[in-house]
Design a protein around this motif. Structure first.
Motif, mmCIF file in Angstrom:
data_model
loop_
_atom_site.group_PDB
_atom_site.id
_atom_site.type_symbol
_atom_site.label_atom_id
_atom_site.label_comp_id
_atom_site.label_asym_id
_atom_site.label_seq_id
_atom_site.Cartn_x
_atom_site.Cartn_y
_atom_site.Cartn_z
ATOM 1 N N TYR A 8 0.741 -1.274 0.140
ATOM 2 C CA TYR A 8 0.066 0.069 0.114
ATOM 3 C C TYR A 8 0.805 1.295 -0.027
ATOM 4 O O TYR A 8 1.757 1.556 1.102
ATOM 5 N N GLU A 9 0.566 2.114 -0.832
ATOM 6 C CA GLU A 9 1.224 3.600 -0.977
ATOM 7 C C GLU A 9 0.143 4.313 -0.585
ATOM 8 O O GLU A 9 -0.822 4.810 -1.469
ATOM 9 N N PRO A 10 0.314 5.112 0.533
ATOM 10 C CA PRO A 10 -0.928 6.006 1.117
ATOM 11 C C PRO A 10 -1.086 7.192 0.199
ATOM 12 O O PRO A 10 -2.096 7.715 0.301
ATOM 13 N N VAL A 11 -0.077 7.816 -0.242
ATOM 14 C CA VAL A 11 -0.136 9.332 -0.660
ATOM 15 C C VAL A 11 -0.881 9.094 -2.053
ATOM 16 O O VAL A 11 -1.780 9.880 -2.255
ATOM 17 N N SER A 12 -0.624 8.265 -2.994
ATOM 18 C CA SER A 12 -1.514 8.094 -4.246
ATOM 19 C C SER A 12 -2.751 7.046 -3.876
ATOM 20 O O SER A 12 -3.421 6.925 -4.753
ATOM 21 N N LYS A 13 -2.856 6.593 -2.781
ATOM 22 C CA LYS A 13 -3.990 5.626 -2.252
ATOM 23 C C LYS A 13 -3.832 4.501 -3.333
ATOM 24 O O LYS A 13 -5.106 4.010 -3.875
ATOM 25 N N SER A 14 -2.640 3.832 -3.546
ATOM 26 C CA SER A 14 -2.396 2.731 -4.478
ATOM 27 C C SER A 14 -2.344 1.390 -3.660
ATOM 28 O O SER A 14 -1.512 1.494 -2.683
ATOM 29 N N LEU A 15 -2.958 0.316 -4.225
ATOM 30 C CA LEU A 15 -2.700 -0.933 -3.525
ATOM 31 C C LEU A 15 -2.288 -1.988 -4.374
ATOM 32 O O LEU A 15 -3.097 -2.124 -5.645
ATOM 33 N N PHE A 16 -1.203 -2.551 -4.536
ATOM 34 C CA PHE A 16 -0.707 -3.671 -5.331
ATOM 35 C C PHE A 16 -1.338 -5.000 -4.365
ATOM 36 O O PHE A 16 -0.803 -5.262 -3.399
ATOM 37 N N SER A 17 -2.207 -5.619 -4.997
ATOM 38 C CA SER A 17 -2.982 -6.552 -4.118
ATOM 39 C C SER A 17 -2.639 -7.930 -4.613
ATOM 40 O O SER A 17 -3.137 -8.924 -4.032
ATOM 41 N N GLY A 18 -1.487 -8.233 -5.470
ATOM 42 C CA GLY A 18 -1.071 -9.662 -5.870
ATOM 43 C C GLY A 18 -2.479 -10.490 -6.250
ATOM 44 O O GLY A 18 -3.254 -9.799 -7.023
ATOM 45 N N ASP A 19 -2.443 -11.606 -5.670
ATOM 46 C CA ASP A 19 -3.673 -12.486 -5.958
ATOM 47 C C ASP A 19 -4.689 -12.535 -4.800
ATOM 48 O O ASP A 19 -5.252 -13.473 -4.533
ATOM 49 N N THR A 20 -4.560 -11.575 -3.728
ATOM 50 C CA THR A 20 -5.687 -11.625 -2.812
ATOM 51 C C THR A 20 -6.934 -10.954 -3.432
ATOM 52 O O THR A 20 -7.946 -11.872 -2.786
ATOM 53 N N VAL A 21 -6.952 -9.911 -4.075
ATOM 54 C CA VAL A 21 -8.021 -9.436 -4.492
ATOM 55 C C VAL A 21 -7.909 -9.031 -5.894
ATOM 56 O O VAL A 21 -6.837 -8.577 -6.115
ATOM 57 N N GLU A 34 -10.649 -8.401 4.715
ATOM 58 C CA GLU A 34 -11.009 -7.490 5.806
ATOM 59 C C GLU A 34 -10.135 -6.567 5.984
ATOM 60 O O GLU A 34 -10.409 -5.159 6.236
ATOM 61 N N LYS A 35 -8.866 -6.770 6.231
ATOM 62 C CA LYS A 35 -7.939 -5.856 6.561
ATOM 63 C C LYS A 35 -7.826 -4.877 5.199
ATOM 64 O O LYS A 35 -7.662 -3.521 5.550
ATOM 65 N N LEU A 36 -8.022 -5.151 3.994
ATOM 66 C CA LEU A 36 -7.874 -4.318 3.109
ATOM 67 C C LEU A 36 -8.976 -3.248 2.969
ATOM 68 O O LEU A 36 -8.892 -2.502 2.160
ATOM 69 N N THR A 37 -10.111 -3.743 3.289
ATOM 70 C CA THR A 37 -11.357 -2.992 3.382
ATOM 71 C C THR A 37 -11.059 -1.601 4.442
ATOM 72 O O THR A 37 -11.628 -0.735 4.359
ATOM 73 N N TYR A 93 -14.826 -8.653 -0.861
ATOM 74 C CA TYR A 93 -15.111 -9.002 0.637
ATOM 75 C C TYR A 93 -16.539 -9.692 0.842
ATOM 76 O O TYR A 93 -16.673 -10.752 1.397
ATOM 77 N N THR A 94 -17.468 -9.140 0.028
ATOM 78 C CA THR A 94 -18.788 -9.561 0.506
ATOM 79 C C THR A 94 -19.063 -10.770 -0.516
ATOM 80 O O THR A 94 -19.837 -11.983 -0.010
ATOM 81 N N MET A 95 -18.292 -10.990 -1.695
ATOM 82 C CA MET A 95 -18.666 -12.395 -2.538
ATOM 83 C C MET A 95 -17.627 -13.384 -1.783
ATOM 84 O O MET A 95 -18.036 -14.559 -1.599
ATOM 85 N N LEU A 96 -16.763 -12.963 -0.971
ATOM 86 C CA LEU A 96 -15.822 -14.169 -0.113
ATOM 87 C C LEU A 96 -16.614 -14.759 0.760
ATOM 88 O O LEU A 96 -16.716 -15.857 1.135
ATOM 89 N N LYS A 97 -17.306 -13.691 1.559
ATOM 90 C CA LYS A 97 -18.068 -14.185 2.580
ATOM 91 C C LYS A 97 -19.573 -15.036 2.309
ATOM 92 O O LYS A 97 -19.661 -15.971 2.986
ATOM 93 N N MET A 98 -19.880 -14.457 1.272
ATOM 94 C CA MET A 98 -21.253 -15.464 0.576
ATOM 95 C C MET A 98 -20.408 -16.765 0.198
ATOM 96 O O MET A 98 -21.182 -17.760 0.658
#
Length: 213
Positions: free
Chosen positions: A137-150, A174-177, A204-209
Protein backbone atom coordinates in the motif's frame (compact mmCIF):
# COMPACT_ATOMS: atom_id res chain seq x y z
CA UNK A 1 4.39 7.56 -7.87
CA UNK A 2 5.10 6.44 -11.42
CA UNK A 3 3.78 2.95 -12.24
CA UNK A 4 4.37 1.15 -15.54
CA UNK A 5 2.10 -1.84 -16.20
CA UNK A 6 3.74 -4.79 -17.97
CA UNK A 7 1.92 -7.95 -19.06
CA UNK A 8 3.76 -9.80 -21.83
CA UNK A 9 1.39 -12.80 -22.21
CA UNK A 10 -1.99 -13.91 -20.96
CA UNK A 11 -0.35 -16.45 -18.65
CA UNK A 12 2.16 -14.18 -16.93
CA UNK A 13 1.20 -12.29 -13.82
CA UNK A 14 0.87 -8.54 -14.09
CA UNK A 15 4.25 -6.88 -13.56
CA UNK A 16 4.61 -3.33 -12.28
CA UNK A 17 7.65 -1.07 -12.58
CA UNK A 18 7.51 1.55 -9.81
CA UNK A 19 9.50 4.79 -9.99
CA UNK A 20 11.88 3.19 -12.47
CA UNK A 21 13.60 1.28 -9.64
CA UNK A 22 11.34 -1.37 -8.16
CA UNK A 23 9.58 -4.27 -9.86
CA UNK A 24 6.49 -5.80 -8.26
CA UNK A 25 6.24 -9.43 -9.37
CA UNK A 26 8.22 -10.80 -12.28
CA UNK A 27 5.99 -12.99 -14.42
CA UNK A 28 7.32 -16.03 -16.27
CA UNK A 29 8.74 -14.92 -19.61
CA UNK A 30 12.00 -13.18 -18.71
CA UNK A 31 13.01 -12.25 -22.28
CA UNK A 32 9.75 -10.47 -23.03
CA UNK A 33 9.57 -8.81 -19.63
CA UNK A 34 13.15 -7.54 -19.83
CA UNK A 35 12.39 -6.03 -23.26
CA UNK A 36 9.40 -4.24 -21.75
CA UNK A 37 11.40 -2.97 -18.77
CA UNK A 38 14.12 -1.66 -21.09
CA UNK A 39 11.56 0.56 -22.82
CA UNK A 40 11.55 2.64 -19.66
CA UNK A 41 14.92 2.20 -17.91
CA UNK A 42 18.33 0.66 -18.24
CA UNK A 43 18.01 -2.78 -16.70
CA UNK A 44 20.89 -2.08 -14.32
CA UNK A 45 18.84 0.79 -12.82
CA UNK A 46 16.48 -1.79 -11.34
CA UNK A 47 17.24 -2.11 -7.62
CA UNK A 48 14.59 -4.41 -6.16
CA UNK A 49 12.11 -7.12 -7.19
CA UNK A 50 9.25 -7.63 -4.72
CA UNK A 51 7.34 -10.89 -5.05
CA UNK A 52 3.77 -10.70 -3.75
CA UNK A 53 3.79 -14.48 -3.20
CA UNK A 54 5.61 -17.66 -4.17
CA UNK A 55 3.58 -18.86 -7.17
CA UNK A 56 5.33 -19.69 -10.42
CA UNK A 57 3.43 -17.25 -12.66
CA UNK A 58 4.67 -14.37 -10.48
CA UNK A 59 8.21 -15.59 -9.79
CA UNK A 60 9.63 -17.72 -12.61
CA UNK A 61 11.34 -14.84 -14.44
CA UNK A 62 12.74 -13.27 -11.28
CA UNK A 63 16.03 -15.21 -11.29
CA UNK A 64 16.97 -14.10 -14.82
CA UNK A 65 15.88 -10.50 -14.25
CA UNK A 66 17.79 -10.32 -10.96
CA UNK A 67 20.93 -11.84 -12.48
CA UNK A 68 20.98 -9.43 -15.43
CA UNK A 69 20.05 -6.33 -13.44
CA UNK A 70 21.79 -6.97 -10.13
CA UNK A 71 18.50 -6.25 -8.30
CA UNK A 72 17.78 -7.74 -4.89
CA UNK A 73 14.70 -9.96 -4.49
CA UNK A 74 12.28 -9.87 -1.55
CA UNK A 75 9.34 -12.01 -0.44
CA UNK A 76 7.34 -12.52 2.76
CA UNK A 77 9.12 -14.84 5.15
CA UNK A 78 6.21 -17.33 5.11
CA UNK A 79 6.69 -17.90 1.35
CA UNK A 80 10.48 -17.99 1.36
CA UNK A 81 10.72 -21.78 1.27
CA UNK A 82 7.69 -22.21 -0.98
CA UNK A 83 9.19 -20.28 -3.87
CA UNK A 84 11.66 -23.11 -4.57
CA UNK A 85 9.20 -25.97 -3.98
CA UNK A 86 7.45 -27.33 -7.07
CA UNK A 87 4.18 -27.90 -5.21
CA UNK A 88 4.04 -24.78 -3.05
CA UNK A 89 5.11 -22.68 -6.04
CA UNK A 90 2.56 -24.58 -8.19
CA UNK A 91 5.22 -24.91 -10.91
CA UNK A 92 4.09 -28.52 -11.26
CA UNK A 93 0.81 -27.21 -12.72
CA UNK A 94 2.83 -25.46 -15.43
CA UNK A 95 4.84 -28.62 -16.17
CA UNK A 96 8.05 -27.01 -15.00
CA UNK A 97 10.55 -27.05 -12.18
CA UNK A 98 10.26 -24.66 -9.26
CA UNK A 99 11.66 -21.16 -9.86
CA UNK A 100 15.40 -20.81 -9.34
CA UNK A 101 15.20 -17.39 -7.71
CA UNK A 102 16.73 -17.10 -4.22
CA UNK A 103 15.24 -14.11 -2.38
CA UNK A 104 17.70 -12.34 -0.09
CA UNK A 105 15.18 -10.07 1.65
CA UNK A 106 12.21 -11.24 3.73
CA UNK A 107 9.27 -9.08 4.71
CA UNK A 108 6.83 -9.02 7.60
CA UNK A 109 3.57 -7.22 8.34
CA UNK A 110 4.10 -3.47 8.63
CA UNK A 111 7.48 -3.28 6.91
CA UNK A 112 7.96 -0.13 4.82
CA UNK A 113 9.81 -0.53 1.53
CA UNK A 114 11.51 2.55 0.08
CA UNK A 115 10.65 2.98 -3.60
CA UNK A 116 12.43 6.30 -4.11
CA UNK A 117 11.19 9.88 -4.46
CA UNK A 118 10.37 9.89 -0.74
CA UNK A 119 7.69 7.24 -1.21
CA UNK A 120 7.30 3.83 0.37
CA UNK A 121 5.16 0.72 0.17
CA UNK A 122 3.72 -0.73 3.36
CA UNK A 123 3.67 -4.52 3.57
CA UNK A 124 0.29 -6.03 4.46
CA UNK A 125 0.41 -9.77 5.14
CA UNK A 126 -2.67 -11.34 3.54
CA UNK A 127 -2.47 -15.15 3.88
CA UNK A 128 -5.10 -17.16 2.05
CA UNK A 129 -4.04 -17.61 -1.56
CA UNK A 130 -0.64 -18.62 -0.15
CA UNK A 131 0.87 -18.56 3.33
CA UNK A 132 3.03 -15.55 2.60
CA UNK A 133 0.85 -13.53 0.25
CA UNK A 134 1.31 -9.79 0.66
CA UNK A 135 -0.33 -6.63 -0.56
CA UNK A 136 1.59 -3.36 -0.84
CA UNK A 137 0.00 0.00 0.00
CA UNK A 138 1.22 3.47 -0.98
CA UNK A 139 -0.73 6.00 1.10
CA UNK A 140 -0.10 9.25 -0.79
CA UNK A 141 -1.49 8.04 -4.12
CA UNK A 142 -3.85 5.61 -2.32
CA UNK A 143 -2.51 2.75 -4.42
CA UNK A 144 -2.78 -0.93 -3.53
CA UNK A 145 -0.76 -3.68 -5.22
CA UNK A 146 -2.95 -6.62 -4.27
CA UNK A 147 -1.16 -9.62 -5.80
CA UNK A 148 -3.64 -12.50 -6.04
CA UNK A 149 -5.54 -11.59 -2.88
CA UNK A 150 -8.22 -9.44 -4.53
CA UNK A 151 -9.07 -8.52 -8.11
CA UNK A 152 -11.30 -5.81 -9.60
CA UNK A 153 -15.00 -6.52 -9.84
CA UNK A 154 -15.29 -8.57 -6.67
CA UNK A 155 -12.70 -11.24 -7.49
CA UNK A 156 -10.30 -12.92 -5.10
CA UNK A 157 -7.53 -15.50 -5.28
CA UNK A 158 -8.01 -19.26 -5.42
CA UNK A 159 -7.61 -21.11 -2.15
CA UNK A 160 -7.26 -24.70 -3.38
CA UNK A 161 -3.50 -24.82 -3.93
CA UNK A 162 -1.02 -26.54 -1.66
CA UNK A 163 -0.06 -23.93 0.91
CA UNK A 164 -3.33 -22.01 0.61
CA UNK A 165 -5.01 -21.05 3.89
CA UNK A 166 -8.74 -20.62 3.18
CA UNK A 167 -9.55 -20.03 6.85
CA UNK A 168 -7.41 -16.87 6.83
CA UNK A 169 -8.65 -15.33 3.58
CA UNK A 170 -11.65 -13.47 4.99
CA UNK A 171 -9.51 -11.83 7.67
CA UNK A 172 -6.95 -10.86 5.06
CA UNK A 173 -9.47 -9.22 2.75
CA UNK A 174 -11.18 -7.55 5.70
CA UNK A 175 -7.86 -5.85 6.46
CA UNK A 176 -7.87 -4.39 2.97
CA UNK A 177 -11.35 -2.92 3.44
CA UNK A 178 -9.87 -0.67 6.16
CA UNK A 179 -7.55 1.05 3.69
CA UNK A 180 -8.34 4.11 1.58
CA UNK A 181 -7.72 2.81 -1.94
CA UNK A 182 -8.18 4.69 -5.18
CA UNK A 183 -6.12 2.63 -7.65
CA UNK A 184 -6.00 -1.16 -7.54
CA UNK A 185 -3.02 -2.88 -9.15
CA UNK A 186 -3.90 -6.57 -9.03
CA UNK A 187 -1.78 -9.59 -9.83
CA UNK A 188 -3.68 -10.35 -13.04
CA UNK A 189 -5.41 -7.96 -15.40
CA UNK A 190 -5.00 -4.26 -15.98
CA UNK A 191 -4.99 -1.78 -13.09
CA UNK A 192 -8.13 0.21 -12.34
CA UNK A 193 -8.73 3.56 -10.67
CA UNK A 194 -12.49 3.07 -10.47
CA UNK A 195 -12.95 3.44 -6.70
CA UNK A 196 -10.67 0.77 -5.28
CA UNK A 197 -12.57 0.84 -1.99
CA UNK A 198 -15.76 -0.43 -3.63
CA UNK A 199 -13.85 -3.04 -5.62
CA UNK A 200 -12.29 -4.44 -2.43
CA UNK A 201 -15.60 -4.37 -0.55
CA UNK A 202 -17.19 -6.32 -3.41
CA UNK A 203 -14.47 -8.95 -3.06
CA UNK A 204 -15.07 -9.11 0.68
CA UNK A 205 -18.83 -9.51 0.20
CA UNK A 206 -18.43 -12.23 -2.44
CA UNK A 207 -15.90 -14.09 -0.31
CA UNK A 208 -18.18 -14.08 2.73
CA UNK A 209 -21.04 -15.41 0.62
CA UNK A 210 -18.84 -18.20 -0.75
CA UNK A 211 -17.62 -19.14 2.71
CA UNK A 212 -21.16 -19.08 4.13
CA UNK A 213 -20.59 -16.20 6.54
Amino acid sequence: MEVRYICPTAYDSSVYLVNGKVLIDAGMNSDLIIKQIEKYIKLTDLKLIILTHCHYDHTAAAAAIAEKSGAAVGIHKADLEGVNDEYLSVSVLFGDRAPAVRPTITYEEGDKIDVGDGEYLEVIHTPGHSRGSICLYEPVSKSLFSGDTVFPGGGFGRMDFEGSEPDKMIGSVEKLTKLDVKTLYSGHGAPTDRDGNKQIMASYTMLKMMMGE
